[in-house]
Design a protein around this motif. Structure first.
Motif, PDB file in Angstrom:
ATOM      1  N   GLY A  21       0.816  -1.213   0.000  1.00  0.00           N
ATOM      2  CA  GLY A  21       0.000   0.000   0.000  1.00  0.00           C
ATOM      3  C   GLY A  21       0.847   1.259   0.000  1.00  0.00           C
ATOM      4  O   GLY A  21       0.544   2.225  -0.710  1.00  0.00           O
ATOM      5  N   ILE A  39      -5.042   3.841   1.808  1.00  0.00           N
ATOM      6  CA  ILE A  39      -6.097   3.105   2.524  1.00  0.00           C
ATOM      7  C   ILE A  39      -5.653   1.666   2.778  1.00  0.00           C
ATOM      8  O   ILE A  39      -5.861   1.122   3.864  1.00  0.00           O
ATOM      9  CB  ILE A  39      -7.417   3.168   1.729  1.00  0.00           C
ATOM     10  CG1 ILE A  39      -7.978   4.588   1.760  1.00  0.00           C
ATOM     11  CG2 ILE A  39      -8.433   2.178   2.268  1.00  0.00           C
ATOM     12  CD1 ILE A  39      -9.139   4.817   0.818  1.00  0.00           C
ATOM     13  N   THR A  40      -5.015   1.047   1.793  1.00  0.00           N
ATOM     14  CA  THR A  40      -4.514  -0.317   1.966  1.00  0.00           C
ATOM     15  C   THR A  40      -3.491  -0.385   3.085  1.00  0.00           C
ATOM     16  O   THR A  40      -3.533  -1.281   3.933  1.00  0.00           O
ATOM     17  CB  THR A  40      -3.898  -0.821   0.645  1.00  0.00           C
ATOM     18  OG1 THR A  40      -4.877  -0.716  -0.390  1.00  0.00           O
ATOM     19  CG2 THR A  40      -3.426  -2.247   0.769  1.00  0.00           C
ATOM     20  N   LEU A  42      -3.201   1.659   5.604  1.00  0.00           N
ATOM     21  CA  LEU A  42      -3.868   1.908   6.879  1.00  0.00           C
ATOM     22  C   LEU A  42      -4.626   0.674   7.371  1.00  0.00           C
ATOM     23  O   LEU A  42      -4.686   0.421   8.579  1.00  0.00           O
ATOM     24  CB  LEU A  42      -4.810   3.105   6.757  1.00  0.00           C
ATOM     25  CG  LEU A  42      -4.120   4.461   6.565  1.00  0.00           C
ATOM     26  CD1 LEU A  42      -5.147   5.550   6.299  1.00  0.00           C
ATOM     27  CD2 LEU A  42      -3.264   4.813   7.750  1.00  0.00           C
ATOM     28  N   PHE A  43      -5.193  -0.103   6.446  1.00  0.00           N
ATOM     29  CA  PHE A  43      -5.816  -1.371   6.841  1.00  0.00           C
ATOM     30  C   PHE A  43      -4.768  -2.336   7.394  1.00  0.00           C
ATOM     31  O   PHE A  43      -5.019  -3.069   8.351  1.00  0.00           O
ATOM     32  CB  PHE A  43      -6.543  -2.026   5.663  1.00  0.00           C
ATOM     33  CG  PHE A  43      -8.001  -1.679   5.578  1.00  0.00           C
ATOM     34  CD1 PHE A  43      -8.865  -2.026   6.594  1.00  0.00           C
ATOM     35  CD2 PHE A  43      -8.504  -1.019   4.477  1.00  0.00           C
ATOM     36  CE1 PHE A  43     -10.216  -1.712   6.526  1.00  0.00           C
ATOM     37  CE2 PHE A  43      -9.851  -0.692   4.387  1.00  0.00           C
ATOM     38  CZ  PHE A  43     -10.705  -1.052   5.419  1.00  0.00           C
ATOM     39  N   ALA A  46      -4.037  -1.429  10.890  1.00  0.00           N
ATOM     40  CA  ALA A  46      -5.109  -1.916  11.768  1.00  0.00           C
ATOM     41  C   ALA A  46      -4.915  -3.400  12.069  1.00  0.00           C
ATOM     42  O   ALA A  46      -5.152  -3.853  13.201  1.00  0.00           O
ATOM     43  CB  ALA A  46      -6.479  -1.680  11.122  1.00  0.00           C
ATOM     44  N   GLN A  61      -8.626   2.885  14.231  1.00  0.00           N
ATOM     45  CA  GLN A  61      -7.807   3.064  13.035  1.00  0.00           C
ATOM     46  C   GLN A  61      -8.675   2.975  11.792  1.00  0.00           C
ATOM     47  O   GLN A  61      -8.568   3.799  10.890  1.00  0.00           O
ATOM     48  CB  GLN A  61      -6.703   1.995  13.006  1.00  0.00           C
ATOM     49  CG  GLN A  61      -5.923   1.915  11.720  1.00  0.00           C
ATOM     50  CD  GLN A  61      -4.856   2.956  11.608  1.00  0.00           C
ATOM     51  OE1 GLN A  61      -4.489   3.597  12.578  1.00  0.00           O
ATOM     52  NE2 GLN A  61      -4.342   3.140  10.406  1.00  0.00           N
ATOM     53  N   ILE A  62      -9.553   1.987  11.772  1.00  0.00           N
ATOM     54  CA  ILE A  62     -10.416   1.806  10.604  1.00  0.00           C
ATOM     55  C   ILE A  62     -11.443   2.931  10.523  1.00  0.00           C
ATOM     56  O   ILE A  62     -11.654   3.518   9.454  1.00  0.00           O
ATOM     57  CB  ILE A  62     -11.082   0.422  10.635  1.00  0.00           C
ATOM     58  CG1 ILE A  62     -10.020  -0.659  10.436  1.00  0.00           C
ATOM     59  CG2 ILE A  62     -12.168   0.307   9.579  1.00  0.00           C
ATOM     60  CD1 ILE A  62     -10.506  -2.063  10.659  1.00  0.00           C
ATOM     61  N   TYR A  65      -9.078   6.770  10.511  1.00  0.00           N
ATOM     62  CA  TYR A  65      -8.144   6.990   9.406  1.00  0.00           C
ATOM     63  C   TYR A  65      -8.667   6.447   8.093  1.00  0.00           C
ATOM     64  O   TYR A  65      -8.677   7.160   7.085  1.00  0.00           O
ATOM     65  CB  TYR A  65      -6.773   6.384   9.737  1.00  0.00           C
ATOM     66  CG  TYR A  65      -6.054   7.186  10.775  1.00  0.00           C
ATOM     67  CD1 TYR A  65      -5.489   8.403  10.448  1.00  0.00           C
ATOM     68  CD2 TYR A  65      -5.965   6.747  12.086  1.00  0.00           C
ATOM     69  CE1 TYR A  65      -4.836   9.156  11.398  1.00  0.00           C
ATOM     70  CE2 TYR A  65      -5.325   7.489  13.046  1.00  0.00           C
ATOM     71  CZ  TYR A  65      -4.764   8.692  12.695  1.00  0.00           C
ATOM     72  OH  TYR A  65      -4.133   9.435  13.634  1.00  0.00           O
ATOM     73  N   VAL A  66      -9.095   5.192   8.073  1.00  0.00           N
ATOM     74  CA  VAL A  66      -9.562   4.622   6.815  1.00  0.00           C
ATOM     75  C   VAL A  66     -10.865   5.284   6.396  1.00  0.00           C
ATOM     76  O   VAL A  66     -11.063   5.593   5.223  1.00  0.00           O
ATOM     77  CB  VAL A  66      -9.720   3.090   6.937  1.00  0.00           C
ATOM     78  CG1 VAL A  66     -10.310   2.504   5.677  1.00  0.00           C
ATOM     79  CG2 VAL A  66      -8.383   2.437   7.233  1.00  0.00           C
ATOM     80  N   GLY A  67     -11.742   5.534   7.344  1.00  0.00           N
ATOM     81  CA  GLY A  67     -13.029   6.131   7.005  1.00  0.00           C
ATOM     82  C   GLY A  67     -12.958   7.635   6.833  1.00  0.00           C
ATOM     83  O   GLY A  67     -13.028   8.161   5.724  1.00  0.00           O
ATOM     84  N   SER A  70      -9.648   9.376   5.002  1.00  0.00           N
ATOM     85  CA  SER A  70      -9.621   9.046   3.578  1.00  0.00           C
ATOM     86  C   SER A  70     -10.692   9.822   2.818  1.00  0.00           C
ATOM     87  O   SER A  70     -10.439  10.291   1.709  1.00  0.00           O
ATOM     88  CB  SER A  70      -9.822   7.548   3.377  1.00  0.00           C
ATOM     89  OG  SER A  70      -8.809   6.835   4.005  1.00  0.00           O
TER      90      SER A  70
END
Length: 171
Positions: A21, A39-40, A42-43, A46, A61-62, A65-67, A70
């Motif tokens: 990522g 995003i990858t 950051l997953f 997590a 984190q999800i 940061y991801v939600g 992003s």
């Protein structure tokens, strides 16, 4: 299979996800593809939190940061209207590639040398702190820091909106 081997395999998988990522995020010429790489990564982070038995931090984190972050970056990309022939669209020279490779290799080399010369034993799992104790900490002794973070995020959003509106004005 024993649990330590499974943990090492999971660590390797999450590390590959983070590196892939990150590589996509920094090497893609398309900002949208770069954001998908972010995003990858950051997953993958997590997943690392899940390995450390920090379920609440992995969920945050999800969610955050991801939600949220992003989506904020996506809106910034859509509002920026960057021209396709801008400075960042020019192909990089061989010297820029060499410098970026050096900037990558030197810290990784120092860290690898330090890790091999001074190995560290595994630490026991830290005490798992529940959401109640974390909430008491954020609303107790760390209230000022918690509120200052929200002020910084508000200022960043206001700045992004201001920049977007200034770019839309006819010149």
């Amino acid at each position: 299979m024993n649990m330590e081997l499974l943990a090492r395999l999971a660590f390797g998988l999450y590390a590959v996800i983070i590196l892939a990522g990150g590589a996509l995020a920094v090497s893609s010429p398309s900002l949208i593809r770069a954001m998908v790489g972010l995003i990858t990564a950051l997953f993958g982070v997590a997943g690392m939190y899940l390995l450390m038995d920090a379920t609440l931090v992995a969920l945050m984190q999800i969610l955050i940061y991801v939600g949220a972050v992003s989506v904020l970056i996506f809106f910034a990309i859509m509002l920026a209207h960057a021209s396709p022939d801008g400075d960042e669209a020019a192909p990089a020279s061989i010297w820029e590639y060499a410098r970026s490779g050096l900037v990558f290799v030197v810290p990784v080399g120092v860290l690898a040398l330090t890790a091999t010369v001074f190995p560290v034993d595994s630490l026991p799992l830290p005490k798992n702190i529940g959401p109640e104790a974390l909430g008491q900490g954020l609303l107790g002794p760390f209230t000022l820091a918690f509120e200052l973070i929200s002020v910084v995020l508000l200022a960043a959003m206001a700045g992004a909106v201001l920049i977007a509106f200034e770019r839309r004005k006819p010149r």
